[in-house]
Motif scaffolding. Structure first.
Motif: not given
Length: 403
Positions: A107, A109, A125, A129, A141, A143, A149
């Protein structure tokens, strides 16, 4: 991967309210002490986190030292790049190529503290991504609790990317809770007690009783080496050598064997308390573990403690020997502690020490000793030196960013 900065998160310091500034200042000072061998590093501490600007220093050498500094919850090495989407994308792809093996979830952040940047956190993001998915079509992906991360922070001076979160030592910065005198015998328990006290923010000074020629130079050096093992958590520790020969000879000559241990420990505690007062300490710390030896029964502790009203902290009092040894191995003091050099607590150990000494008997026996004279001569012969992991010294920087 060449990191440019390490971001430090405070953890428990977040609960300190109005005292938070002083805790952060103490932590910044301790970090500088631990990283004395890396003079190029600049430290900027603010209310929420601390930033270590590496300025070319090798992060692989810095990280192990930083991980031992109490007061740090976690930290993340990061890479600084220019604040534009293309540089962010290129660095993101470079990081993912280095860490993605084909199995991990990920993910992005993002945090934007510089609101002049052209994309907000959600857009960053989404943009990065998509770049990762385009580069690795099979990547998933996730979360919550992803394997990778990738954190992106847009600040005024640049963009910072990191993917590692390294666990710190936790606890409170050493010195934030005041100073205590650690009675360091040279055995397994007292270094562990010192370590645990430092974890709760206590600055320690090591008080070691030496009785030459009954105790050897090797025994004294072992105590100093044990002290050095504790310095990575703070930078430097004062080592206080106490000349104890005359006192032990007087106790042996004028009192019965069964009470040697009790009277010896009472004198040690008196002297440590006097040193504490001289050195502006608040408490006494020792490695007593309840019931482990004759001097550590509750009855003995009561008889020994009678000489002072100063609080005595016993961090390992309720731990069994296996637990203490595990901690000693963790902080790398165990192999040193078991070296066969006797300290002054063992050389005059009676064959049958009193485990339930009678207070009236103790007070009667002490009348045979010139306690004031013995203490005066003992305190006049103290030797004090700073023990540190590194020989070089550095000035602590000013930390102007504290709020």
């Amino acid at each position: 991967m060449q990191y440019t900065e390490i971001m430090v998160r405070y953890g428990e310091l977040s609960t300190k309210g109005k005292n938070r500034r002083s805790f952060i200042m103490q932590l910044a000072q301790n970090v500088r002490g631990a990283l004395v061998d890396f003079p190029a590093i600049k430290i900027h501490a603010d209310r929420d986190r601390m930033h270590l600007i590496l300025n070319g220093e090798d992060s692989t050498q810095v990280i192990p030292k930083l991980s031992k500094v109490f007061g740090i919850q976690t930290f993340s090495p990061s890479i600084q790049v220019a604040k534009n989407p293309q540089d962010l994308k290129a660095t993101t792809e470079e990081i993912m190529e280095a860490v993605y093996t084909g199995k991990e979830t990920f993910k992005i952040t993002a945090k934007r503290s510089d609101h002049s940047f052209e994309m907000d956190s959600h857009e960053i993001q989404q943009f990065l991504g998509n770049a990762v998915v385009d580069r690795f079509p099979d990547i998933k992906v996730q979360m919550k609790r992803p394997d990778i991360n990738l954190r992106v922070e847009i600040r005024r001076d640049g963009a910072y990317l990191s993917y590692e979160t390294i666990k710190g030592a936790g606890g409170l910065p050493v010195g934030s809770s005041g100073k205590g005198m650690l009675m360091l015998s040279g055995g397994i328990d007292s270094p562990v007690a010192g370590y645990l006290s430092m974890k709760r923010g206590v600055e320690i000074e090591a008080v070691h009783f030496a009785s030459p020629p009954y105790t050897s130079d090797q025994a004294l050096q072992k105590a100093k080496d044990l002290t050095e093992k504790l310095t990575p958590y703070v930078g430097s520790i004062q080592f206080i050598e106490v000349p104890f020969t005359e006192i032990q000879e007087e106790i042996k000559q004028h009192t019965p064997q069964g009470y040697w241990m009790t009277l010896t420990r009472r004198m040690m505690l008196r002297i440590t308390d006097a040193i504490r007062e001289m050195r502006h300490g608040l408490v006494i710390i020792n490695g007593e573990s309840l019931g482990q030896v004759a001097s550590q029964t509750l009855h003995s502790m009561v008889a020994i403690n009678e000489v002072t009203s100063t609080p005595i902290i016993r961090p390992v009092a309720t731990m069994d020997k296996t637990e203490i040894i595990e901690l000693a191995e963790k902080i790398d003091t165990f192999k040193l502690a078991i070296q066969p050099f006797e300290d002054c607590c063992t050389i005059f150990a009676p064959p049958q020490p009193k485990t339930r000494p009678k207070m009236d008997k103790v007070l009667e026996l002490e009348k045979r000793l010139d306690i004031d004279g013995l203490m005066t001569r003992c305190l006049a012969g103290l030797k004090i030196e700073a023990i540190s992991a590194a020989q070089s010294e550095t000035q602590v920087e000013e930390f102007a960013d504290l709020l």
